[in-house]
Structures are given as C-alpha cells and as structure tokens.
Write a protein that holds these residues in place. Structure first.
Motif, PDB file in Angstrom:
ATOM      1  N   ASN A   1       0.825  -1.201   0.000  1.00 54.63           N
ATOM      2  CA  ASN A   1       0.000   0.000   0.000  1.00 54.63           C
ATOM      3  C   ASN A   1       0.862   1.255   0.000  1.00 54.63           C
ATOM      4  OD1 ASN A   1       0.999  -0.425   2.535  1.00 54.63           O
ATOM      5  ND2 ASN A   1      -0.858   0.192   3.629  1.00 54.63           N
ATOM      6  N   PRO A   2       1.643   1.458  -1.068  1.00 55.99           N
ATOM      7  CA  PRO A   2       2.461   2.672  -1.131  1.00 55.99           C
ATOM      8  C   PRO A   2       1.587   3.926  -1.078  1.00 55.99           C
ATOM      9  CG  PRO A   2       2.385   1.578  -3.278  1.00 55.99           C
ATOM     10  CD  PRO A   2       1.788   0.633  -2.287  1.00 55.99           C
ATOM     11  N   ASP A   3       2.154   5.003  -0.547  1.00 54.31           N
ATOM     12  CA  ASP A   3       1.375   6.230  -0.352  1.00 54.31           C
ATOM     13  C   ASP A   3       0.739   6.731  -1.640  1.00 54.31           C
ATOM     14  OD1 ASP A   3       2.019   6.194   2.314  1.00 54.31           O
ATOM     15  OD2 ASP A   3       3.711   7.590   2.123  1.00 54.31           O
TER      16      ASP A   3
ATOM     17  N   LEU B   1      -6.708   5.202  -7.292  1.00 53.24           N
ATOM     18  CA  LEU B   1      -8.001   4.631  -6.948  1.00 53.24           C
ATOM     19  C   LEU B   1      -9.137   5.463  -7.532  1.00 53.24           C
ATOM     20  CD1 LEU B   1      -7.319   3.754  -3.196  1.00 53.24           C
ATOM     21  CD2 LEU B   1      -6.898   2.355  -5.234  1.00 53.24           C
ATOM     22  N   ASP B   2     -10.271   4.826  -7.747  1.00 49.45           N
ATOM     23  CA  ASP B   2     -11.428   5.555  -8.244  1.00 49.45           C
ATOM     24  C   ASP B   2     -12.215   6.126  -7.076  1.00 49.45           C
ATOM     25  OD1 ASP B   2     -12.816   3.466  -7.125  1.00 49.45           O
ATOM     26  OD2 ASP B   2     -13.551   2.657  -9.018  1.00 49.45           O
TER      27      ASP B   2
ATOM     28  N   GLN C   1      12.006  -2.424   1.363  1.00 46.45           N
ATOM     29  CA  GLN C   1      13.419  -2.380   1.760  1.00 46.45           C
ATOM     30  C   GLN C   1      13.672  -1.006   2.385  1.00 46.45           C
ATOM     31  OE1 GLN C   1      16.534  -1.793  -1.236  1.00 46.45           O
ATOM     32  NE2 GLN C   1      17.624  -3.558  -0.353  1.00 46.45           N
ATOM     33  N   ASP C   2      14.050  -1.025   3.642  1.00 45.20           N
ATOM     34  CA  ASP C   2      14.347   0.215   4.363  1.00 45.20           C
ATOM     35  C   ASP C   2      13.197   1.218   4.265  1.00 45.20           C
ATOM     36  OD1 ASP C   2      16.854  -0.840   4.984  1.00 45.20           O
ATOM     37  OD2 ASP C   2      17.744  -0.017   3.144  1.00 45.20           O
ATOM     38  N   GLY C   3      11.980   0.700   4.413  1.00 47.19           N
ATOM     39  CA  GLY C   3      10.812   1.573   4.452  1.00 47.19           C
ATOM     40  C   GLY C   3      10.257   1.983   3.099  1.00 47.19           C
ATOM     41  N   ARG C   4      10.864   1.573   2.015  1.00 51.52           N
ATOM     42  CA  ARG C   4      10.318   1.897   0.687  1.00 51.52           C
ATOM     43  C   ARG C   4       9.869   0.618   0.007  1.00 51.52           C
ATOM     44  NH1 ARG C   4      13.296   0.949  -4.044  1.00 51.52           N
ATOM     45  NH2 ARG C   4      15.313  -0.046  -3.634  1.00 51.52           N
ATOM     46  N   TRP C   5       8.846   0.757  -0.823  1.00 60.16           N
ATOM     47  CA  TRP C   5       8.372  -0.401  -1.576  1.00 60.16           C
ATOM     48  C   TRP C   5       9.293  -0.586  -2.762  1.00 60.16           C
ATOM     49  CZ3 TRP C   5       5.128  -3.768   0.404  1.00 60.16           C
ATOM     50  CH2 TRP C   5       4.295  -3.353   1.454  1.00 60.16           C
TER      51      TRP C   5
ATOM     52  N   VAL D   1       4.910   7.285 -11.333  1.00 58.26           N
ATOM     53  CA  VAL D   1       5.958   8.146 -11.881  1.00 58.26           C
ATOM     54  C   VAL D   1       6.080   9.426 -11.071  1.00 58.26           C
ATOM     55  CG1 VAL D   1       6.621   9.539 -13.893  1.00 58.26           C
ATOM     56  CG2 VAL D   1       5.836   7.180 -14.202  1.00 58.26           C
ATOM     57  N   LYS D   2       4.965  10.008 -10.664  1.00 54.84           N
ATOM     58  CA  LYS D   2       5.025  11.231  -9.860  1.00 54.84           C
ATOM     59  C   LYS D   2       5.698  10.990  -8.521  1.00 54.84           C
ATOM     60  CE  LYS D   2       0.605  12.408 -10.281  1.00 54.84           C
ATOM     61  NZ  LYS D   2      -0.635  13.207 -10.090  1.00 54.84           N
TER      62      LYS D   2
END
Length: 790
Positions: A701-703, A709-710, A737-741, A778-779
């Motif tokens: 569930n990355p930020d 989502l719709d 890994q180290d808090g990042r997806w 990408v953003k």
C-alpha cells in the motif's frame, strides 16, 4: 448554384412544415448545457459532448410534446382539425396543409428511435405513436416518414408492436404516389393518366423522402418491386446536372443545390443496394457509378457550412451520404468533424435547435439534428483498407454497408464503417478496432505502408484479411505479409472455442470446418485474422438466411475487439492517444526486462509504454523513455529508476540475472511486475522468484497508490471474476526495503491496459486505471532518480 433559391422553396417543400401557430417555448431541458466557445470551429467534439447534446435534445422533445399548443401529446404544428377537414375532400387533386398531419410526429419518433430513446414500454412514446397509427396522410413526406418509422420499430412477434398492416398500406401509397419517371410531388398523382404523364409540381426533395420511406420499409423485409428502384434510378440519372450536382425541381438542368445533391447521392446508394447486390459478381450500371463519382466530386468541391433556413435538413443529408458511402472525407473535408462542431455549437440552452426562418417548427429542426448526431456518432467498427486500385481491394463495394444494417437490427444500436486509404495516418486507421483487408490478387505494399499496418496492430487494432471468392492467391499473399510484419509469431488455425465462434446467441451454431479462420496472437489477444473463405459475398447480398454464420462471425468480431460493445468509441475518436506536443520538465527511463529470447513473451504489448509516454506528457507529468535490459550486466538504478517485468508465460532467469536484479533493487531501483493479459503462469512464477530473491510478497500500500483509486477507493478492473469493468479490488503485492516499496507485483494485467484497447481477452486493470496507476507511480519517484528533459 441555387441554394438561396432552394432555401425559399424548401420552406414549403420540407413537409410544408411551417408552424401556423408559434409553439410555446418549453421549459429549459436538463441536463444543463456546457459552456459555449466563441465560434463553432472551436467547439469541442468528443463522445461525452455528443452524448450530452443527444440527452438534452431528447429531453427537449419530450417537453415540447407536453407543451404542444394544440393540447395534444405530439409534435404537430397544426391542430387535428386541419387533418379532419382534409379527409372530407377527395383523395386526388389539390390539398391543403392538413395532409401533412402526423409527419412531424413520425420524424421526431424516428429520431428518438435512432437515439435509442424509443422504448415502446415508455408511456410517452406509446402516447405520441398513437397520434399517427390511425391516420391516412395524403402527403409524401408524412407517408414516407411514417413508413420509415414503423418499419424501424416494427416487432411482428409482439402483437402490441406489430405494425405490418399499416406499413403495407404506406408502402402501397408510396408505390401509387411515384410518377412513371421516378419522382414524387407533395401528393399522389390525381389519376393514372397523370402518373404516366407527369407534368409540374414534382421535386427531388419530396422524392428523396418517398425513397427514404421505401428504403426502410424494404430493409425491414417488406418486399418492394425492382421496377420501383429502376425508375428511381432513372429519375436521378436523368436529373443530374452535367457538373455533377442535382437541382430542386425535376427537369431543371441548370440548377444545383447542396441539399438536393446530398439527396441524389443518398438515393443512388440505395438504388445500388437494391438493384445490384443480388449476386456477388453482378455488373453495376456504369451510368450509376459515373453519377455517384460525379456527385461525390461536386460535393468535394462545393461542400461548406453556411447558415440558411434548412441547414439541419442539409446536415441530415450529409450524414446519410457519409454513412452510405463509407467516406470520411468529402474531398478534403472531414464531414463529421465539421458538421458535428456546427451542430453542437448551435444547440440552444433548452436542448433544441433553431431555424433561420421565423415560423419554422423547432421540433423538426431538432429531430434532424438528433438524427445527424445519432447516426453520425455511431462507432466505426470496420475500416475498409484502400490499398491499391478499387478492383483490387473493393471487389464487394457494398459489403460493409449491408453488414452494418444487419448489425443495427441484430444488436438494436447503430454502427458505422469507413473506407480508409492506406496512406492515412496510424491515428486515423485506429478510428476503428477492425481493419478489413480484402481482395483476390496478391498484395503489394510499400515498406512504409507495411510498417503502418504493423503499428496499427500494435496499437490495439485487429487486422482482418478476407479472401474474396476464396482466393488462394490473396490468402497466401496475406500470410506472407503477416509473416514479414511479425516474424517471431505464427499464424495458426483458430480453435472453435475462440470468441469469434462463440460470442453469438447460443442457439446459432457456427461450424469452423465450413468457415475456418486463421489467427496470429501475442499471447494476450488475437491481433491478426484471416478468412481464406469468402465472407463478403453474403454480406453484400444481405443473405442473412443462407449466410447466417458469415454475419454472426462479423458480429462476434465486433464483440471480441470491443468487450461485447462496451468499449466502442464514437465516430471521429481514435483509439490512439493524441500527442499534444508538450515537453514536461522531467524525463523518466523505464527499463524493460528482456528475460526471454522471444520478444513477444517478455514484451507482448510494446505500444503500452509509448502510449503512457504520450499520456503523461499531455498531462505535463513527465516524459517516458524505455530501454531494453537483459540483466547480463548490472543495471544502474539511478539511470533506470523503474524496471518493468512482464510476460505471458512463466519467467525464468539465470543465476547472473538474478544476482544483478537483486543488486538493482538494493541500489534503490523499483521492480514492477504485471501478469500480461492476466497470465497465471507469469504471476505464480514471479511470486516464487521474488520470494527466492527477497522475501514472500505481502499486500502493498504505497502512499501514492491512493491517486490510482477511483471514487469508490478501488482500482477499476476488467474481466476479473464475474465483474467486468467492476471496482473489485486487485491486490497489489510487494516487498519493502528500508521503508520503501522496492518490489511491486500486480497479479493481473497492466501491459495490455496501457495500450488501452477494449478487447475481451485481457484480465486486469482497466485502461483508465492503468493510466492513473502509472501516473501516480511516476510522480512518486524522487527527483534524484529522474533527469530534466532535453
């Protein structure tokens, strides 16, 4: 050039539809109109805008019926008393305007029918229809339009909607009303002698509406004698001006009118369908072909939009010729683009269309506009490829015209076709999801033309070859062409379980042994098909009974490429994203993991990232570039921040590739995987690989995911479970890994969704959600992992 004269004459000619009493202005229609641009040339034109205009027109017409000043629920400008008085007079001779009673209502109900607003279970529709069912109109426009309407909505298997007896009466009236030279006046000839020795009082405006009524009556299986179409042909051949146009008055060889030229062309196409399609190789009257060619040439030179009292009458004629001919352009003018902009721009706030004459009846002009938009905006299902002399690619000139009429009735919605020259852009080729290439002889194309066909296919289109007369020469030539375009893939026999054989009504059986098809697949969808047997002969002959399977194969093709019709786009809308030429400040490089020797295994939809590049640049988010990565050497995560892995089969990496992949992720790269087309083999094998290299994948569930989502908080998907295009959540898996997806895996399709075609095969994200997913991802990338665009 007498359109100024014809404008005045047609004020009487077109149904003598003059409002004797000014109609009360109906209340503003809903939905609300969009903001209006400064000129019609700046008017936006897209599916949403056209659909809104149609909704507003339909709402206006119902309001106009409710507020009719004659206190009747219809769209007549004259009171019923005028008709009653008319009926007291002898049938023959001079008549007053009472003879038109019912014609206006028939026109509006026909327009509502073509706008898919003709639900005969709707009490309002039944109430308005009742107005005209028991009438005996004495005027050509009224009779022709009533016959056309009732033939269109006739359902003989339902007693309440069986109008066959009335249709037969209208047919006979129109047969009795046509003069021996094929023309019509306002009323029937006074007697047989007058019919055989026509004099004045006839015109080509009445004639085209009499012919229109007979066309729809005959199209819905009410037999019309061939003699009728022969004399209509004679009428239009005789009255064509040497310059190519047609006049208003019968016998007027000096005058020419845009509206009457449109009527002449539309009528001759109907004659062609009725007289020269009984046999596939049937010779066509060369004078008819010459007349159509001259008329189209005149139209190409003289077609323009200028305001006059009957501009919307003209627009309906434009649509009829455009649909009948399959032409996208009149000369160099895109008729749909021009006319739709004008029609949309001139719609009034209450949903109606005005007229330039102070006493014209607005429901009539609105009905013409609604017919134009409804017919014209109907999706183009087939582009017929013009790739050489007509004798090569157009051996069945009326095959798609007749096929579309069958599809209209079979699926109770409108469909279109176009002739598409091969030198048009790929964007225009992708106006239609199917590109029909037909012929009897060997195919000879230039290298750039071949590449254009390849780009069409990779852009989501289906190239369909059809061997006229079951030509072995054409079939072999087509196979060779496909092999040259896609050397990594093989044409194989299409199995009987394929949708092209199964998507029709289960009661109808198609035997693959009798109609074999060959196909070329990228592992997700069939991109190319070939029918070595002749299909178009049955289409052109309208041989629905003896060639039933030929028609249903075509219908199944439509369903296959469009997700059962749900994904079809309106005319003028390409399936290819339009590049607006924007240059965002950021540039992102996407690595493509080349894990197989076969390109179409690891990159089955190469146009996906190309489309995302266009979409993200159009939105000023970033430009995207792709680079092929086989991981034989370490990959620089700073230069290539995202590595995309996909496939249509189980992924297998060497030990060296695994080591370099693990290092890439450890160095800060993002590994993104999706199961192309919904491949279970790829999804399962990737999860196993990820577990081996990193750890078992968990729900991710990355930020940034919330931006994909719709409105219901889910990723919109297609063909997942039993909920096509549902909001059923797709579980995104990943590893941190180290808090990042650092690893993200979609167990369903993203690759095909990025190309954004509506094929029935892919299981995964919808095209809209795919674009939102990629944009959000990408953003989210750090500026340190991207670089300024050049």
């Amino acid at each position: 050039m007498r359109d100024s004269f014809v404008t005045g004459v047609c004020l009487v000619a077109v149904l003598v539809w003059v409002a004797v009493a000014s109609a009360q202005a109906p209340k503003p229609a809903n939905p609300a109109p969009p903001a209006k641009p400064k000129t019609w040339l700046e008017q936006p034109i897209d599916d949403a805008t056209v659909n809104l205009a149609i909704q507003r027109a339909v709402a206006y017409l119902w309001q106009a019926a409710e507020t009719n000043p004659n206190k009747t629920f219809n769209w007549e400008s004259l009171p019923l008393a005028n008709y009653v008085e008319e009926m007291k007079k002898p049938p023959a001779g001079i008549h007053t305007a009472g003879g038109i009673y019912g014609g206006q209502t028939a026109l509006v109900l026909l327009a509502l029918a073509k706008a898919n607003a003709n639900n005969q279970d709707d009490e309002r529709y039944r109430k308005a229809l009742k107005t005209i069912l028991e009438l005996e109109p004495r005027q050509t426009y009224a009779r022709g339009l009533r016959g056309a309407l009732l033939a269109t909505i006739n359902r003989p298997d339902r007693p309440a909607t069986n109008y066959s007896k009335i249709i037969e009466a209208d047919k006979q009236w129109l047969l009795d009303g046509v003069y021996i030279d094929g023309s019509y006046g306002y009323f029937q000839p006074a007697n047989k002698d007058a019919q055989l020795k026509p004099t004045g009082g006839r015109d080509l405006s009445n004639t085209q509406y009499g012919v229109l009524g007979m066309w729809l009556i005959s199209d819905y299986l009410f037999e019309v004698p061939a003699k009728y179409w022969q004399i209509v042909q004679s009428c239009y051949l005789t009255n064509q001006n040497p310059a190519g146009g047609w006049p208003y008055g019968v016998g007027d060889k000096q005058g020419m009118s845009l509206s009457m030229t449109l009527g002449g062309l539309a009528s001759l196409y109907l004659v062609w369908d009725r007289l020269y399609t009984e046999k596939c190789g049937q010779a066509v009257n060369p004078d008819l072909i010459k007349a159509i060619d001259r008329g189209q040439e005149w139209l190409g030179k003289n077609f323009k939009i200028e305001s006059n009292a009957f501009i919307l009458y003209i627009m309906y004629g434009v649509e009829r010729v455009g649909v009948a001919s399959g032409l996208k352009y009149f000369g160099d003018k895109n008729w749909w683009d021009m006319c739709a902009r004008y029609v949309l721009f001139t719609q009034q706030p209450n949903g109606s269309w005005p007229t330039a004459h102070v006493v014209a009846h607005e429901p009539v002009t609105t009905a013409w506009a609604l017919l134009f938009l409804s017919y014209g905006r109907a999706p183009v299902v087939f582009n017929k490829l013009a790739y050489g002399p007509q004798s090569q690619w157009n051996t069945r000139p009326r095959d798609l015209a007749r096929l579309m009429l069958w599809m209209d009735k079979e699926y109770e919605r409108l469909f279109n076709w176009q002739v598409m020259p091969i030198d048009r852009s790929v964007e225009e080729l992708l106006d239609a999801p199917i590109l029909l290439m037909t012929g009897k002889t060997a195919i000879h194309l230039k290298p750039e033309q071949k590449q254009k066909l390849k780009q069409y296919v990779l852009g989501g289109g289906l190239l369909f070859g059809e061997a006229s007369d079951s030509s072995v020469i054409f079939a072999n030539s087509f196979r060779s062409l496909v092999k040259e375009l896609f050397p990594e893939l093989e044409m194989t026999t299409i199995r009987e379980t394929h949708g092209v054989y199964t998507l029709q009504d289960p009661k109808i059986k198609i035997k693959p042994a009798l109609l074999p098809l060959e196909g070329l697949s990228n592992g997700i969808r069939t991109m190319v098909m070939l029918s070595p047997k002749d299909l178009g002969c049955a289409w052109q002959q309208n041989a629905v009974k003896t060639g039933e399977a030929n028609f249903h194969i075509a219908g199944n093709l439509m369903k296959y490429v469009s997700d059962k019709g749900q994904g079809l786009l309106g005319r003028g809308t390409s399936y290819m994203a339009k590049d607006l030429g924007r240059k965002p400040a950021r540039q992102v490089t996407i690595g493509r993991l080349a894990w197989s020797q076969s390109k179409y295994v690891w990159d089955p939809e190469p146009a996906g990232w190309q489309r995302m590049d266009v979409s993200l640049r159009n939105a000023n988010i970033a430009g995207l570039a792709t680079t092929q990565c086989d991981l034989a050497e370490p990959l620089d995560a700073a230069a290539v921040p995202v590595l995309h892995a996909t496939g249509t089969s189980a992924i297998v990496l060497t030990d060296a590739q695994k080591a370099n992949l693990k290092k890439y992720v450890a160095d800060g790269g993002l590994l993104l995987a999706d199961a192309a087309g919904g491949s279970k083999q790829f999804a399962e094998s990737f999860d196993k690989l990820a577990g081996e290299l990193f750890a078992p994948l968990i729900a991710a569930n990355p930020d940034w995911l919330k931006e994909a989502l719709d409105e219901k908080g889910a990723i919109r998907v297609r063909h997942v479970g039993d909920l096509p295009y549902s909001t059923k959540p797709i579980q995104l898996l990943g590893w941190q890994q180290d808090g990042r997806w650092a690893v993200l895996s979609l167990p369903y399709d993203l690759s095909a969704a990025m190309v954004a075609y509506p094929n029935i095969e892919p299981v995964g994200l919808s095209p809209a959600s795919a674009e939102k997913f990629v944009a959000a991802m990408v953003k989210s990338l750090s500026k340190a992992t991207t670089k300024p665009a050049n």
